[in-house]
Design an enzyme around this catalytic site. Structure first.
Site, PDB file in Angstrom:
ATOM      1  N   ASP A 116       0.862  -1.184   0.000  1.00 45.14           N
ATOM      2  CA  ASP A 116       0.000   0.000   0.000  1.00 45.14           C
ATOM      3  C   ASP A 116       0.893   1.226   0.000  1.00 45.14           C
ATOM      4  O   ASP A 116       2.048   1.134  -0.382  1.00 45.14           O
ATOM      5  CB  ASP A 116      -0.974  -0.026   1.188  1.00 45.14           C
ATOM      6  CG  ASP A 116      -2.302   0.660   0.871  1.00 45.14           C
ATOM      7  OD1 ASP A 116      -2.275   1.858   0.517  1.00 45.14           O
ATOM      8  OD2 ASP A 116      -3.355   0.016   0.964  1.00 45.14           O
ATOM      9  N   HIS A 121       2.012   1.420  -3.202  1.00 47.04           N
ATOM     10  CA  HIS A 121       1.177   2.345  -3.967  1.00 47.04           C
ATOM     11  C   HIS A 121       1.801   3.724  -4.126  1.00 47.04           C
ATOM     12  O   HIS A 121       1.129   4.647  -4.571  1.00 47.04           O
ATOM     13  CB  HIS A 121      -0.202   2.476  -3.309  1.00 47.04           C
ATOM     14  CG  HIS A 121      -1.017   1.221  -3.365  1.00 47.04           C
ATOM     15  ND1 HIS A 121      -2.244   1.106  -2.759  1.00 47.04           N
ATOM     16  CD2 HIS A 121      -0.777   0.021  -3.953  1.00 47.04           C
ATOM     17  CE1 HIS A 121      -2.738  -0.111  -2.961  1.00 47.04           C
ATOM     18  NE2 HIS A 121      -1.853  -0.785  -3.685  1.00 47.04           N
TER      19      HIS A 121
END
Length: 363
Positions: free
Chosen positions: A202, A224
């Site tokens: 993430d 991410h």
């Protein structure tokens, strides 16, 4: 168990008639179990947490430490398994130093919770480390492995330095790790993160609110990217004066990312990304969008969270063949300044909108 070493110190008066100052004891404590550490922390200004096995469902609670306390993790810190929200570790206090001894590790053994759903369902997973209400403090050299979900939650902090911290959740790439953000920052001012080494699934960094936030010299892999937001829909929705510099983003879904919540309010201003290198980005090299709703883009940007004063300089690298180098979806974006931005590969977007004129930004 705990061992105490009391060091007595006094200031001697040079004047013959002056009173003798009061002696004050300062304790150095080594704890080998969580219960003793939690109970005894108030008596200590130097704390060594040595090979602590934290029981299931228990927070290693280091909140409310005395000003000037130094806490060091030694050996291997582990945690029992339970489905609960956590956190596994929590710190608060002023003028606190938190670090790791040579060869230490803090291993959450997150695979016991991983189910590819993160915080969106499945098992209830504990967050790892709350750095909440830490003032004028330092976190240095912690080596963290396999967090169940989010790693460091920085909230209500002021003048906090985070140096040379590693978050290695690479095992989660093939074992169902999800929502394993490394650093989530909210409602804080003066946070400086330097030299982070992150492998996760993430955001490497997510600034949801706060002022004077710096991230520099980091390496982010597998996640991410370096993100502002999503901004909006919280009690605090102001992001101002954020500097993200001299960092690498590798094998990640996104590189540079700013996202705001559709229909929400709250400004994003004075944001700088500089000296960012991208490599093998799977979805977006640079993505800025004002259309998030329930965690997903709608394709319809709104203007309630304006993005102003955005500077991008020396952003370079490549995306995969199926990715988009730059995507911008704005309803209220002003006063941008882009230079030296070169993201190659992938397919250019034909759906960009709201790019400030004269900014140098382009899709």
């Amino acid at each position: 168990m705990v061992s105490y070493l009391f060091v007595l110190g006094a200031l001697a008066s040079v004047a013959i008639a002056s009173p003798v100052p009061e002696l004050k004891a300062r304790a150095s404590c080594t704890f080998t179990d969580a219960a003793s550490a939690i109970k005894g922390k108030a008596s200590c200004t130097t704390i060594v947490l040595n090979n602590i096995a934290v029981p299931a469902g228990t927070t290693l609670d280091m909140t409310g430490l005395k000003s000037g306390t130094h806490v060091s993790f030694s050996g291997k810190t582990t945690f029992g398994y339970k489905e609960w929200e956590g956190p596994l570790i929590s710190f608060s206090g002023s003028n606190v130093v938190i670090d790791g001894a040579s060869g230490h590790s803090i291993d959450c053994q997150g695979s016991r919770w991983w189910d590819s759903k993160g915080g969106n369902g499945g098992k209830t997973k504990p967050k790892f480390f709350y750095a909440h209400s830490l003032k004028d403090s330092t976190i240095r050299g912690l080596h963290t492995l396999n967090t169940p979900v989010q790693a460091f939650s920085i909230n209500g902090a002021a003048n906090l330095g985070v140096y040379d911290v590693s978050v290695d959740n690479s095992a989660g790439d093939s074992a169902g790790g999800h929502n394993t953000d490394a650093f989530d920052v909210g409602s804080s001012t003066g946070v400086y993160i330097s030299g982070a080494d992150v492998k996760n699934q993430d955001d490497c960094l997510a600034v949801n609110s706060g002022t004077n936030i710096t991230f520099t010299g980091g390496t982010c892999s597998g996640g991410h990217g370096l993100s502002i937001g999503s901004v909006g829909g919280r009690k605090d929705n102001v992001v101002k004066s954020v500097s993200i510099t001299n960092s690498k983003i590798i094998n990640s879904d996104n590189g540079v990312r700013i996202k705001t919540v559709a229909g929400a309010t709250g400004p994003v201003s004075d944001i700088t990304y500089s000296g960012i290198t991208l490599s093998n980005i799977a979805k977006y090299g640079i993505v800025i969008e004002q259309d998030y709703e329930n965690g997903s883009p709608t394709g319809k940007p709104t203007s309630g969270v304006p993005i102003s004063g955005l500077t991008l300089s020396k952003i370079s690298g490549s995306v995969s063949s199926s990715a988009t180098p730059v995507y911008i979806l704005c309803a209220s974006c002003t006063n941008w300044k882009w230079s030296g931005v070169s993201v190659t590969g992938g397919k250019k977007s034909s759906k960009c909108t709201g790019i400030p004129s004269g900014s140098g930004a382009a899709c």
